[in-house]
Design a protein around this motif. Structure first.
Motif, PDB file in Angstrom:
ATOM      1  N   ASP A  37      11.314-104.633 -39.904  1.00 33.93           N
ATOM      2  CA  ASP A  37      12.198-105.294 -38.945  1.00 33.93           C
ATOM      3  C   ASP A  37      12.201-106.776 -39.270  1.00 33.93           C
ATOM      4  OD1 ASP A  37      13.470-106.444 -36.752  1.00 33.93           O
ATOM      5  OD2 ASP A  37      12.686-104.923 -35.373  1.00 33.93           O
ATOM      6  N   ALA A  38      13.198-107.217 -40.010  1.00 36.75           N
ATOM      7  CA  ALA A  38      13.266-108.612 -40.455  1.00 36.75           C
ATOM      8  C   ALA A  38      13.500-109.574 -39.292  1.00 36.75           C
ATOM      9  CB  ALA A  38      14.360-108.781 -41.502  1.00 36.75           C
ATOM     10  N   GLU A  39      14.186-109.124 -38.245  1.00 33.35           N
ATOM     11  CA  GLU A  39      14.446-109.994 -37.092  1.00 33.35           C
ATOM     12  C   GLU A  39      13.214-110.139 -36.213  1.00 33.35           C
ATOM     13  OE1 GLU A  39      17.964-108.681 -35.060  1.00 33.35           O
ATOM     14  OE2 GLU A  39      19.136-108.679 -36.904  1.00 33.35           O
ATOM     15  N   ASN A  40      12.363-109.121 -36.187  1.00 35.58           N
ATOM     16  CA  ASN A  40      11.139-109.149 -35.391  1.00 35.58           C
ATOM     17  C   ASN A  40      10.035-108.497 -36.212  1.00 35.58           C
ATOM     18  OD1 ASN A  40       9.170-109.192 -33.431  1.00 35.58           O
ATOM     19  ND2 ASN A  40      10.100-107.607 -32.168  1.00 35.58           N
ATOM     20  N   PRO A  41       9.502-109.218 -37.203  1.00 37.14           N
ATOM     21  CA  PRO A  41       8.526-108.622 -38.126  1.00 37.14           C
ATOM     22  C   PRO A  41       7.320-107.984 -37.432  1.00 37.14           C
ATOM     23  CG  PRO A  41       9.271-110.722 -38.965  1.00 37.14           C
ATOM     24  CD  PRO A  41       9.828-110.603 -37.567  1.00 37.14           C
ATOM     25  N   ALA A  42       6.931-108.502 -36.274  1.00 37.91           N
ATOM     26  CA  ALA A  42       5.792-107.920 -35.569  1.00 37.91           C
ATOM     27  C   ALA A  42       6.085-106.500 -35.101  1.00 37.91           C
ATOM     28  CB  ALA A  42       5.398-108.801 -34.384  1.00 37.91           C
ATOM     29  N   ALA A  43       7.363-106.128 -35.044  1.00 35.81           N
ATOM     30  CA  ALA A  43       7.749-104.775 -34.646  1.00 35.81           C
ATOM     31  C   ALA A  43       7.770-103.809 -35.832  1.00 35.81           C
ATOM     32  CB  ALA A  43       9.113-104.795 -33.966  1.00 35.81           C
ATOM     33  N   SER A  44       7.465-104.300 -37.023  1.00 38.53           N
ATOM     34  CA  SER A  44       7.407-103.446 -38.207  1.00 38.53           C
ATOM     35  C   SER A  44       6.189-102.533 -38.120  1.00 38.53           C
ATOM     36  CB  SER A  44       7.328-104.299 -39.470  1.00 38.53           C
ATOM     37  OG  SER A  44       8.482-105.084 -39.608  1.00 38.53           O
ATOM     38  N   SER A  45       6.207-101.459 -38.905  1.00 42.01           N
ATOM     39  CA  SER A  45       5.073-100.529 -38.862  1.00 42.01           C
ATOM     40  C   SER A  45       4.942 -99.778 -40.187  1.00 42.01           C
ATOM     41  CB  SER A  45       5.239 -99.536 -37.713  1.00 42.01           C
ATOM     42  OG  SER A  45       6.361 -98.700 -37.944  1.00 42.01           O
ATOM     43  N   VAL A  46       3.771 -99.154 -40.336  1.00 36.85           N
ATOM     44  CA  VAL A  46       3.465 -98.375 -41.532  1.00 36.85           C
ATOM     45  C   VAL A  46       2.722 -97.115 -41.111  1.00 36.85           C
ATOM     46  CG1 VAL A  46       2.184 -98.334 -43.700  1.00 36.85           C
ATOM     47  CG2 VAL A  46       3.182-100.465 -42.901  1.00 36.85           C
ATOM     48  N   THR A  47       3.105 -95.981 -41.672  1.00 38.81           N
ATOM     49  CA  THR A  47       2.343 -94.742 -41.513  1.00 38.81           C
ATOM     50  C   THR A  47       2.217 -94.096 -42.879  1.00 38.81           C
ATOM     51  OG1 THR A  47       4.350 -93.474 -41.003  1.00 38.81           O
ATOM     52  CG2 THR A  47       3.079 -94.304 -39.131  1.00 38.81           C
TER      53      THR A  47
END
Length: 190
Positions: A59-69
């Motif tokens: 999520d480039a607009e809200n990087p903290a909302a990015s995730s990895v599994t």
């Protein structure tokens, strides 16, 4: 021993703005986890896991909302010596069966620079789940030169204490700390 896998989704605060979160599927043929530990003070022993499955939500607009599994088969471990691998898969360590997997699921992403982040997540290995922090770096993001599809590559690292995962046989003579290095490529899913 680690896993970990991985990672760094939020590193994409660099370059092209993407609307909301984009999904990237891991490329198993170009993703691996390397580990090493000190053996009795005489040498550093290396190994690798492969065979990943997983995805990165960027999520480039809200990087903290990015995730990895990520998940990978425990039996995918390769050390270059079959007897060592057999010992690691025995009851002394993993007691691994064909269905055993190592998993990582991020719980938070904190940007530390334009192309770096700390990715905290739950690592489950040997039926034990612990929180780990990956120091991740975005290597490159852009169209793949052969397919033209959007691609992203990341490196990450951490240090695990193997006894915390029930894998402490031989410690402290064989190092309880295991350095983990992760490198992954992922393709944007349309």
């Amino acid at each position: 021993m680690f896993k970990p896998v991985l990672f760094a989704a939020a590193l994409v605060a660099s370059a092209s703005a993407v609307s909301a979160a984009d999904t990237y599927a891991l490329d198993a043929s170009h993703s691996q986890v390397l580990f090493n530990y000190n053996h009795l003070g005489f040498s550093t022993t290396f190994g690798m896991f492969s065979g990943f499955e997983g995805e990165i939500l960027l999520d480039a607009e809200n990087p903290a909302a990015s995730s990895v599994t990520v998940s990978m088969p425990t039996l995918s471990m390769f050390t270059g010596w079959e007897k060592r691998e057999a010992h690691f898969m025995s009851g002394d360590f993993f007691g691994a069966t064909e269905d055993d997997v190592i998993t990582f699921a991020s719980t938070s992403v904190e940007l530390t620079g334009d192309e770096t982040a700390k990715i905290t997540g739950d690592l489950t290995m040997n039926d034990v789940t612990k929180s780990v922090v990956l120091d991740a770096t975005l290597n490159k993001k852009g169209p793949h030169p052969r397919s033209g599809v959007e691609w992203a590559g990341f490196n990450a690292s951490t240090t695990l204490v193997r006894s915390e995962f029930g894998l402490g046989i031989g410690a402290p003579f064989v190092s309880d700390e295991v350095e983990v290095m992760i490198s992954v490529e992922a393709m944007k899913v349309e």
